[in-house]
Design an enzyme around this catalytic site. Sequence first.
Site, PDB file in Angstrom:
ATOM      1  N   HIS A   1       9.648  20.268  16.425  1.00 27.74           N
ATOM      2  CA  HIS A   1       8.221  20.453  16.139  1.00 27.74           C
ATOM      3  C   HIS A   1       7.756  21.835  16.602  1.00 27.74           C
ATOM      4  O   HIS A   1       6.786  22.372  16.076  1.00 27.74           O
ATOM      5  CB  HIS A   1       7.438  19.357  16.855  1.00 27.74           C
ATOM      6  CG  HIS A   1       5.955  19.443  16.784  1.00 27.74           C
ATOM      7  ND1 HIS A   1       5.268  19.743  15.637  1.00 27.74           N
ATOM      8  CD2 HIS A   1       5.005  19.242  17.743  1.00 27.74           C
ATOM      9  CE1 HIS A   1       3.966  19.720  15.888  1.00 27.74           C
ATOM     10  NE2 HIS A   1       3.783  19.433  17.148  1.00 27.74           N
TER      11      HIS A   1
ATOM     12  N   ASN B   1       0.840  -1.199   0.000  1.00 31.26           N
ATOM     13  CA  ASN B   1       0.000   0.000   0.000  1.00 31.26           C
ATOM     14  C   ASN B   1       0.873   1.245   0.000  1.00 31.26           C
ATOM     15  O   ASN B   1       2.044   1.192   0.381  1.00 31.26           O
ATOM     16  CB  ASN B   1      -0.856   0.048   1.270  1.00 31.26           C
ATOM     17  CG  ASN B   1      -1.783  -1.135   1.398  1.00 31.26           C
ATOM     18  OD1 ASN B   1      -2.554  -1.419   0.491  1.00 31.26           O
ATOM     19  ND2 ASN B   1      -1.702  -1.838   2.512  1.00 31.26           N
TER      20      ASN B   1
END
Length: 264
Positions: A84, A67
Amino acid sequence: MSSTQTTLADMVTAIASGDIRVIDLSQTLGPDTPVIMLPPEIGKNSPPLSIERISHFDDDGPAWYWNVLTLGEHTGTHFDAPNHWISGKDYADGGTDTIPADRFIGPACVIDCSSETAADPDFLLTADHVQKWEKEHGEIPAGAWVLMRTDWSKRTNGDEFLNADENGPHSPGPRLDAVEYLARERGVLGFGVETVGTDAGQAGMFEPPFPCHTIMHGANKFGLASLTNLDALPPKGAVVIAAPLKIINGSGSPVRVLALVPGH
Ligand code: 23J
Ligand code: MN
């Protein structure tokens, strides 16, 4: 054998025998995995995960199944790197590809806030609460993962997990004084939670906003979000392994978080 060789050999023997148990602290990751929803006025959102099939033993690949995933770095059970947040953006070792690998393993201190959280979804962990834990269990060691148990992972319905109303999401998290204490007085590795992010649902309105992200990442510390099975961990004595994907300049990644615990 050296004593270190013995330690490692004993460890694999103990895992095989069940004397050390491996507990999976990760949620299953899929298209229905809840993703944080920021108010559009403060920023753009991350899409839910999507899975596109390449082949499944068919004309597109007769003997193989695979996938393609499309997902945000901060999806499901995931790791927050120091880069972040704006407060941690300049650390040379603050991205998923630059954090030294020995920082992906640490002892865990689990603070049980499940009864407080059951009574108040906006419950905030304070420094005082952390110090009460230390009186009972001993000082939190430098380099420890501090994990906030809230049983929030038992909310398997996505709406109940995010728990938003007209005033935004309502979910527990740490208060500023708790994260300052853990980062500055205790030198922890990071802070982990069962909720969608390491900050409380209402933390965008705190001063400073998102105190856990601001203080932890500003101190080159990590976050872990959307953990599960914290109720299976002892307050201390577990070892947590959380290694994010080595994404170039990554701000975080979905992660398989494992805890090693005494089996008996
Ligand atoms: C972006 C902005 C605010 C927050 C977050 C991400 C997270 O919680 C996260 O997954 O790091 S609060
Ligand atoms: Mn995150």
